[in-house]
Design an enzyme around this catalytic site. Sequence first.
Site, PDB file in Angstrom:
ATOM      1  N   ARG A 194       0.869  -0.928  -0.256  1.00  0.00           N
ATOM      2  CA  ARG A 194      -0.233  -0.222   0.029  1.00  0.00           C
ATOM      3  C   ARG A 194       0.862   1.496   0.353  1.00  0.00           C
ATOM      4  O   ARG A 194       1.620   0.820   0.567  1.00  0.00           O
ATOM      5  CB  ARG A 194      -0.951  -0.027   1.576  1.00  0.00           C
ATOM      6  CG  ARG A 194      -1.563  -0.547   0.889  1.00  0.00           C
ATOM      7  CD  ARG A 194      -3.132  -0.745   0.347  1.00  0.00           C
ATOM      8  NE  ARG A 194      -4.257  -1.486   0.327  1.00  0.00           N
ATOM      9  CZ  ARG A 194      -4.731  -2.261  -0.172  1.00  0.00           C
ATOM     10  NH1 ARG A 194      -2.940  -2.890  -1.083  1.00  0.00           N
ATOM     11  NH2 ARG A 194      -5.638  -2.914  -0.263  1.00  0.00           N
ATOM     12  N   GLU A 236      -3.588   7.488  -4.511  1.00  0.00           N
ATOM     13  CA  GLU A 236      -4.018   7.000  -6.194  1.00  0.00           C
ATOM     14  C   GLU A 236      -5.576   6.793  -6.006  1.00  0.00           C
ATOM     15  O   GLU A 236      -6.249   8.213  -5.741  1.00  0.00           O
ATOM     16  CB  GLU A 236      -3.841   5.004  -5.663  1.00  0.00           C
ATOM     17  CG  GLU A 236      -3.281   4.580  -5.323  1.00  0.00           C
ATOM     18  CD  GLU A 236      -2.944   2.899  -5.115  1.00  0.00           C
ATOM     19  OE1 GLU A 236      -4.345   2.930  -5.402  1.00  0.00           O
ATOM     20  OE2 GLU A 236      -2.461   2.744  -4.877  1.00  0.00           O
ATOM     21  N   HIS A 294      -1.465   0.149  -9.698  1.00  0.00           N
ATOM     22  CA  HIS A 294      -2.183  -0.726  -9.062  1.00  0.00           C
ATOM     23  C   HIS A 294      -2.374  -1.400  -9.560  1.00  0.00           C
ATOM     24  O   HIS A 294      -3.738  -2.508 -10.041  1.00  0.00           O
ATOM     25  CB  HIS A 294      -2.972   0.109  -8.203  1.00  0.00           C
ATOM     26  CG  HIS A 294      -3.627  -0.674  -6.987  1.00  0.00           C
ATOM     27  ND1 HIS A 294      -4.096  -0.364  -5.214  1.00  0.00           N
ATOM     28  CD2 HIS A 294      -3.501  -2.473  -6.493  1.00  0.00           C
ATOM     29  CE1 HIS A 294      -4.163  -1.298  -4.740  1.00  0.00           C
ATOM     30  NE2 HIS A 294      -3.713  -2.083  -5.155  1.00  0.00           N
TER      31      HIS A 294
HETATM   32  P1  NDP Z   1      -1.179 -11.359   5.321  1.00  0.00           P
HETATM   33  O1  NDP Z   1      -2.007 -10.913   6.255  1.00  0.00           O
HETATM   34  O2  NDP Z   1      -1.486 -12.500   4.654  1.00  0.00           O
HETATM   35  O3  NDP Z   1       0.674 -11.628   5.781  1.00  0.00           O
HETATM   36  C1  NDP Z   1       0.337  -9.967   5.937  1.00  0.00           C
HETATM   37  C2  NDP Z   1       1.891  -9.870   6.453  1.00  0.00           C
HETATM   38  O4  NDP Z   1       2.519  -8.536   6.908  1.00  0.00           O
HETATM   39  C3  NDP Z   1       2.061 -11.159   7.994  1.00  0.00           C
HETATM   40  O5  NDP Z   1       3.002 -11.722   7.595  1.00  0.00           O
HETATM   41  C4  NDP Z   1       2.114  -9.892   8.597  1.00  0.00           C
HETATM   42  O6  NDP Z   1       3.164 -10.564  10.056  1.00  0.00           O
HETATM   43  C5  NDP Z   1       3.134  -8.406   8.339  1.00  0.00           C
HETATM   44  N1  NDP Z   1       3.024  -7.461   8.928  1.00  0.00           N
HETATM   45  C6  NDP Z   1       1.211  -6.936   9.638  1.00  0.00           C
HETATM   46  N2  NDP Z   1       2.190  -5.856   9.859  1.00  0.00           N
HETATM   47  C7  NDP Z   1       3.121  -5.257  10.178  1.00  0.00           C
HETATM   48  C8  NDP Z   1       3.703  -4.567  10.311  1.00  0.00           C
HETATM   49  N3  NDP Z   1       3.112  -3.688  11.123  1.00  0.00           N
HETATM   50  N4  NDP Z   1       4.747  -4.499  10.612  1.00  0.00           N
HETATM   51  C9  NDP Z   1       4.864  -5.467   9.825  1.00  0.00           C
HETATM   52  N5  NDP Z   1       4.711  -6.270   9.316  1.00  0.00           N
HETATM   53  C10 NDP Z   1       3.205  -6.147   9.361  1.00  0.00           C
HETATM   54  O7  NDP Z   1      -1.659 -10.714   3.745  1.00  0.00           O
HETATM   55  P2  NDP Z   1      -1.805 -11.047   2.186  1.00  0.00           P
HETATM   56  O8  NDP Z   1      -0.133 -11.162   2.264  1.00  0.00           O
HETATM   57  O9  NDP Z   1      -2.770 -11.961   1.606  1.00  0.00           O
HETATM   58  O10 NDP Z   1      -1.932  -9.204   1.333  1.00  0.00           O
HETATM   59  C11 NDP Z   1      -0.292  -8.068   1.854  1.00  0.00           C
HETATM   60  C12 NDP Z   1      -1.003  -6.684   1.675  1.00  0.00           C
HETATM   61  O11 NDP Z   1      -1.086  -6.918   0.543  1.00  0.00           O
HETATM   62  C13 NDP Z   1      -2.314  -6.550   1.642  1.00  0.00           C
HETATM   63  O12 NDP Z   1      -2.976  -6.327   3.153  1.00  0.00           O
HETATM   64  C14 NDP Z   1      -2.918  -5.731   0.690  1.00  0.00           C
HETATM   65  O13 NDP Z   1      -2.424  -3.531   1.295  1.00  0.00           O
HETATM   66  C15 NDP Z   1      -1.658  -5.842  -0.393  1.00  0.00           C
HETATM   67  N6  NDP Z   1      -1.843  -6.427  -1.710  1.00  0.00           N
HETATM   68  C16 NDP Z   1      -1.331  -5.270  -2.650  1.00  0.00           C
HETATM   69  C17 NDP Z   1      -2.259  -5.720  -4.126  1.00  0.00           C
HETATM   70  C18 NDP Z   1      -2.141  -4.741  -4.946  1.00  0.00           C
HETATM   71  O14 NDP Z   1      -2.270  -5.045  -6.189  1.00  0.00           O
HETATM   72  N7  NDP Z   1      -0.683  -4.168  -4.893  1.00  0.00           N
HETATM   73  C19 NDP Z   1      -2.718  -6.858  -4.160  1.00  0.00           C
HETATM   74  C20 NDP Z   1      -3.200  -7.829  -3.014  1.00  0.00           C
HETATM   75  C21 NDP Z   1      -2.318  -7.533  -2.329  1.00  0.00           C
HETATM   76  P3  NDP Z   1       3.111 -10.691  11.126  1.00  0.00           P
HETATM   77  O15 NDP Z   1       1.846 -10.722  12.194  1.00  0.00           O
HETATM   78  O16 NDP Z   1       4.554 -11.204  11.990  1.00  0.00           O
HETATM   79  O17 NDP Z   1       3.840  -9.370  11.228  1.00  0.00           O
END
Ligand code: NDP
Length: 323
Positions: free
Chosen positions: A234, A263, A281
Amino acid sequence: MTTEIQIYGRGRMPPRLEQRLSDHFTLHCDAAPAPSGDWFARHGDQIRGMTNASAAPLTGALMDRLPKLEIISGLGVGYDGIDVAAARARGIIVTHTPDVLNADVANYALLLLLAASRDLLFQDAYARSGRWARDGQAPLTSTLEGRSIGIVGLGRIGRTLAKKLEIFGGPILYHGRREQPEVPYEFCPDLCEMARRCTALILCLPGGAGTDRLIGTKVLDALGPEGILVNVARGSVVDQPALIAALEEGRLGRAALDVFEEEPAVPQTLCDSDRVILSPHAASATVETRTAMFDLTADNLIAHFRDGAPKTPVPECRDMIRR
Ligand code: NDP
């Protein structure tokens, strides 16, 4: 199931999603982020479900105008634009579309990484413009083979990407809020330390308050003048002015960005920079993946109204599912 159930489709409704929903419900579409007061007066108290195809924030105030709303079916895995606490407080379940997009988003991150590291846009312009014939071979670039690559957010997409990055044979590091002992990658609790050790950082974490501008000057400087930042997460996760300054001052090597702070606006300085690859995006934007996302968005509503069990509630709403 009865088509008497009324659904509000917020944002520009993709035709397949519109069709799937119209097959099961009475669908009210409105491309505007918030319809007129007139619309709410006519339909607001009949709407029981909604889809959110808009990136505009979905607030408690909007939910209050839909007093019978039971479920918000978000289109996409990220739900930082939806006030989930406000939804919960009103007994509204929020769902999203995890997993079905992992492969294509990971592939896109890989594409951006390779394109940035090998300066693909420059090479393309060099060949097209006749400079190749005029000036000879383009300047050399750097390899990714054996290089350390860091993933920020090793979730569904991050883990899919990590597997694909193994082809480069270098160390794969990750940063998150907790270590994942089951994965064969090195956990780095200190983000700056990880950036210092890596050739590239790839952002795969959610947006929202917890990650706002996590990537600022310190991390960018740690990544350094040869470093590459890839963002498929994001725009809010990166301090965009700090990123622009780091690129302009040569403190950061390159950036490949699929997402931005405001965006669809892209700052002119980024458009003018030859150290940046820009993308609108589009990481999940293949026919196959988008179709799967549309179908899961529709299936969540259908399952909710059929048996009270939407397929993929967001984690904060899992305990609200009746069965
Ligand atoms: P998940 O929830 O599976 O993974 C997100 C990861 O981020 C987790 O492993 C979590 O690990 C980590 N995380 C969360 N908060 C923090 C933090 N404060 N600091 C560091 N790490 C953090 O989500 P997805 O993999 O399914 O998707 C990830 C993101 O990708 C979505 O939320 C979306 O915003 C973005 N996305 C973008 C797209 C695009 O078109 N560009 C398409 C699809 C998704 P932990 O809990 O260990 O911190």
